[in-house]
Design a protein around this motif. Structure first.
Motif, PDB file in Angstrom:
ATOM      1  N   PRO A  77       0.696  -1.211  -0.270  1.00 62.56           N
ATOM      2  CA  PRO A  77       0.019  -0.022   0.095  1.00 62.56           C
ATOM      3  C   PRO A  77       0.786   1.278  -0.117  1.00 62.56           C
ATOM      4  CG  PRO A  77      -0.682  -1.426   1.733  1.00 62.56           C
ATOM      5  CD  PRO A  77       0.521  -2.150   1.375  1.00 62.56           C
ATOM      6  N   GLU A  78       0.450   2.329  -0.525  1.00 63.32           N
ATOM      7  CA  GLU A  78       0.812   3.638  -0.785  1.00 63.32           C
ATOM      8  C   GLU A  78       0.138   4.713   0.058  1.00 63.32           C
ATOM      9  OE1 GLU A  78       1.563   4.431  -4.746  1.00 63.32           O
ATOM     10  OE2 GLU A  78       3.130   2.821  -4.908  1.00 63.32           O
ATOM     11  N   SER A  79       0.896   5.838   0.302  1.00 63.61           N
ATOM     12  CA  SER A  79       0.391   7.130   1.154  1.00 63.61           C
ATOM     13  C   SER A  79      -0.403   6.820   2.107  1.00 63.61           C
ATOM     14  CB  SER A  79      -0.631   7.577  -0.128  1.00 63.61           C
ATOM     15  OG  SER A  79      -0.027   7.914  -1.255  1.00 63.61           O
ATOM     16  N   LEU A  80       0.424   6.109   3.132  1.00 68.04           N
ATOM     17  CA  LEU A  80      -0.231   5.672   4.621  1.00 68.04           C
ATOM     18  C   LEU A  80      -0.110   7.035   5.063  1.00 68.04           C
ATOM     19  CD1 LEU A  80      -1.173   3.837   6.845  1.00 68.04           C
ATOM     20  CD2 LEU A  80       1.211   3.608   7.210  1.00 68.04           C
ATOM     21  N   ASP A  81      -1.108   7.517   5.957  1.00 68.02           N
ATOM     22  CA  ASP A  81      -1.250   8.691   6.675  1.00 68.02           C
ATOM     23  C   ASP A  81      -2.244   8.679   8.023  1.00 68.02           C
ATOM     24  OD1 ASP A  81      -0.918  11.350   7.377  1.00 68.02           O
ATOM     25  OD2 ASP A  81      -2.536  12.076   6.020  1.00 68.02           O
ATOM     26  N   VAL A  82      -1.903   9.206   8.892  1.00 68.34           N
ATOM     27  CA  VAL A  82      -2.531   9.303  10.247  1.00 68.34           C
ATOM     28  C   VAL A  82      -3.560  10.445  10.023  1.00 68.34           C
ATOM     29  CG1 VAL A  82      -2.340   9.474  12.574  1.00 68.34           C
ATOM     30  CG2 VAL A  82      -0.612   8.380  11.575  1.00 68.34           C
ATOM     31  N   LEU A  83      -5.033  10.329  10.102  1.00 73.40           N
ATOM     32  CA  LEU A  83      -5.904  11.223  10.304  1.00 73.40           C
ATOM     33  C   LEU A  83      -6.215  11.981  11.442  1.00 73.40           C
ATOM     34  CD1 LEU A  83      -8.617   9.609   7.708  1.00 73.40           C
ATOM     35  CD2 LEU A  83      -6.850  11.282   7.235  1.00 73.40           C
ATOM     36  N   ARG A  84      -6.101  11.131  12.507  1.00 72.37           N
ATOM     37  CA  ARG A  84      -6.394  11.579  13.687  1.00 72.37           C
ATOM     38  C   ARG A  84      -5.688  10.554  15.029  1.00 72.37           C
ATOM     39  NH1 ARG A  84     -12.534  11.665  16.726  1.00 72.37           N
ATOM     40  NH2 ARG A  84     -11.939  12.711  18.424  1.00 72.37           N
ATOM     41  N   VAL A  85      -5.261  11.432  15.932  1.00 63.23           N
ATOM     42  CA  VAL A  85      -4.652  10.509  17.060  1.00 63.23           C
ATOM     43  C   VAL A  85      -5.087  11.401  18.297  1.00 63.23           C
ATOM     44  CG1 VAL A  85      -2.592  12.109  16.927  1.00 63.23           C
ATOM     45  CG2 VAL A  85      -2.569  10.010  18.057  1.00 63.23           C
ATOM     46  N   THR A  86      -5.371  10.374  19.192  1.00 62.55           N
ATOM     47  CA  THR A  86      -5.809  10.739  20.695  1.00 62.55           C
ATOM     48  C   THR A  86      -4.808  10.211  21.635  1.00 62.55           C
ATOM     49  OG1 THR A  86      -7.082   8.983  20.993  1.00 62.55           O
ATOM     50  CG2 THR A  86      -8.057  10.915  19.598  1.00 62.55           C
ATOM     51  N   ALA A  87      -5.111  10.250  22.775  1.00 66.71           N
ATOM     52  CA  ALA A  87      -4.450   9.481  23.860  1.00 66.71           C
ATOM     53  C   ALA A  87      -4.318   8.137  23.774  1.00 66.71           C
ATOM     54  CB  ALA A  87      -4.892   9.907  25.092  1.00 66.71           C
ATOM     55  N   TYR A  89      -6.000   6.221  20.925  1.00 65.18           N
ATOM     56  CA  TYR A  89      -6.152   5.580  19.553  1.00 65.18           C
ATOM     57  C   TYR A  89      -5.737   6.345  18.456  1.00 65.18           C
ATOM     58  CZ  TYR A  89     -10.545   8.374  18.964  1.00 65.18           C
ATOM     59  OH  TYR A  89     -11.270   9.427  18.472  1.00 65.18           O
ATOM     60  N   ALA A  90      -5.612   5.816  17.257  1.00 70.29           N
ATOM     61  CA  ALA A  90      -5.364   6.487  16.041  1.00 70.29           C
ATOM     62  C   ALA A  90      -5.980   6.061  14.804  1.00 70.29           C
ATOM     63  CB  ALA A  90      -3.799   6.429  15.648  1.00 70.29           C
ATOM     64  N   VAL A  91      -6.272   6.860  13.928  1.00 71.26           N
ATOM     65  CA  VAL A  91      -7.134   6.649  12.588  1.00 71.26           C
ATOM     66  C   VAL A  91      -6.254   6.875  11.622  1.00 71.26           C
ATOM     67  CG1 VAL A  91      -9.098   6.895  11.211  1.00 71.26           C
ATOM     68  CG2 VAL A  91      -9.218   7.307  13.647  1.00 71.26           C
ATOM     69  N   VAL A  92      -5.739   5.839  10.722  1.00 71.75           N
ATOM     70  CA  VAL A  92      -4.791   5.697   9.726  1.00 71.75           C
ATOM     71  C   VAL A  92      -5.572   5.499   8.408  1.00 71.75           C
ATOM     72  CG1 VAL A  92      -2.650   5.071  11.126  1.00 71.75           C
ATOM     73  CG2 VAL A  92      -4.414   3.438   9.916  1.00 71.75           C
ATOM     74  N   ILE A  93      -5.158   5.893   7.104  1.00 71.45           N
ATOM     75  CA  ILE A  93      -5.547   5.740   5.825  1.00 71.45           C
ATOM     76  C   ILE A  93      -4.645   5.695   4.746  1.00 71.45           C
ATOM     77  CG2 ILE A  93      -5.722   8.187   5.499  1.00 71.45           C
ATOM     78  CD1 ILE A  93      -8.629   7.601   4.246  1.00 71.45           C
ATOM     79  N   TRP A  94      -4.820   4.725   3.649  1.00 73.93           N
ATOM     80  CA  TRP A  94      -4.062   4.684   2.597  1.00 73.93           C
ATOM     81  C   TRP A  94      -4.855   4.483   1.338  1.00 73.93           C
ATOM     82  CZ3 TRP A  94      -5.486   1.684   6.539  1.00 73.93           C
ATOM     83  CH2 TRP A  94      -5.943   0.407   6.343  1.00 73.93           C
ATOM     84  N   LEU A  95      -3.921   4.361   0.498  1.00 76.33           N
ATOM     85  CA  LEU A  95      -4.543   4.122  -0.776  1.00 76.33           C
ATOM     86  C   LEU A  95      -5.035   2.643  -1.034  1.00 76.33           C
ATOM     87  CD1 LEU A  95      -2.563   6.221  -3.452  1.00 76.33           C
ATOM     88  CD2 LEU A  95      -4.731   6.961  -2.469  1.00 76.33           C
ATOM     89  N   PRO A  96      -6.148   2.355  -1.983  1.00 77.47           N
ATOM     90  CA  PRO A  96      -6.467   1.118  -2.130  1.00 77.47           C
ATOM     91  C   PRO A  96      -5.571   0.349  -2.931  1.00 77.47           C
ATOM     92  CG  PRO A  96      -8.398   2.467  -2.397  1.00 77.47           C
ATOM     93  CD  PRO A  96      -7.169   3.585  -2.021  1.00 77.47           C
ATOM     94  N   VAL A  97      -5.292  -1.032  -2.796  1.00 77.86           N
ATOM     95  CA  VAL A  97      -4.397  -1.993  -3.576  1.00 77.86           C
ATOM     96  C   VAL A  97      -5.115  -2.769  -4.527  1.00 77.86           C
ATOM     97  CG1 VAL A  97      -2.597  -3.453  -3.598  1.00 77.86           C
ATOM     98  CG2 VAL A  97      -2.743  -1.692  -1.927  1.00 77.86           C
ATOM     99  N   GLU A  98      -4.996  -2.661  -5.783  1.00 80.02           N
ATOM    100  CA  GLU A  98      -5.892  -3.801  -6.819  1.00 80.02           C
ATOM    101  C   GLU A  98      -5.442  -5.146  -6.168  1.00 80.02           C
ATOM    102  OE1 GLU A  98      -6.190  -4.572 -11.496  1.00 80.02           O
ATOM    103  OE2 GLU A  98      -4.962  -2.932 -10.620  1.00 80.02           O
ATOM    104  N   GLY A  99      -6.343  -6.132  -6.388  1.00 83.86           N
ATOM    105  CA  GLY A  99      -6.230  -7.607  -5.757  1.00 83.86           C
ATOM    106  C   GLY A  99      -6.097  -7.942  -4.464  1.00 83.86           C
TER     107      GLY A  99
END
Length: 213
Positions: A77-87, A89-99
């Motif tokens: 996967p590419e472009s992994l990023d942290v959208l939100r972080v608290t004390a 937990y954290a929310v992460v997102i990335w680009l979809p991968v074909e297959g």
């Protein structure tokens, strides 16, 4: 004389008959030999004639086609990023991968959560005020991809420590004490107003600060 002629004639017939018998036997053996040879030549124990040539083989039934090769693991996967972080937990997102059929998220090289059909995840059970290195891999039936590039984030600090028992933080206690103090001030103001009203009805002036009794 006649008897000698008859015996001589009989001997010639017997010789001719014997010769004919021997010739018949020889012909019978010759015919039997030719028949056996014909059977061998026609395939009765000899080599079989080759069948028609087919692609991928030398004759006979066609060769089976090779099985399909197994699929390949997905790309990382590419472009992994942290959208939100608290004390915690954290929310992460990335680009979809074909297959890819699923994804696994790592925090500091430890697998934390696995998700399917989406390209984001919430990583829980984190420690406050701690740096984390997040990575993600794509999964399918053939295996898993290489890990993605690292995305780092630091969890927030806890504002107020938790107390034992009820699990209420200090912020709630401070708010409660503030309300009590505000209530006490309001009660004192009301009591002073009632006292002034009573003194006015009795005709007794309210003592001023600094005056003697």
């Amino acid at each position: 004389m006649m008897k000698k002629w008859k015996l001589s004639q009989f001997g010639r017939w017997l010789s001719c008959g014997t010769a004919l018998l021997l010739i018949s036997i020889a012909l019978a053996f010759a015919a039997a030999g030719l028949g056996g040879k014909s059977d061998v030549d026609s395939g009765g124990g000899g080599a079989a004639s080759p069948g028609p040539s087919t692609p991928g083989g030398t004759g006979g039934s066609p060769s089976p086609s090779p099985p399909d090769s197994p699929g390949q693991p997905p790309q990382a996967p590419e472009s992994l990023d942290v959208l939100r972080v608290t004390a915690d937990y954290a929310v992460v997102i990335w680009l979809p991968v074909e297959g890819a059929s699923a994804y696994r998220v790592y925090a500091n090289d430890y697998p934390m959560v696995e998700v399917t059909a989406v390209n984001r995840a919430t990583v829980t059970d984190l420690v406050p005020s701690t740096w984390y290195s997040f990575q993600v891999v794509a999964l399918n039936t053939a295996g898993e991809s290489e890990k993605s590039a690292v995305s780092r984030a630091r969890t927030q600090a806890v504002a107020f420590p938790e107390t034992t028992g009820q699990g209420t933080d200090w912020g709630v206690w401070v708010s409660a004490w503030g309300s009590l103090l505000s209530g006490a001030a309001a009660v004192g103001t009301l009591y002073h107003a009632v006292s002034v009203h009573r003194q006015a009805r009795r005709g007794t002036p309210e003592p001023q600060p600094g005056e003697a009794d």
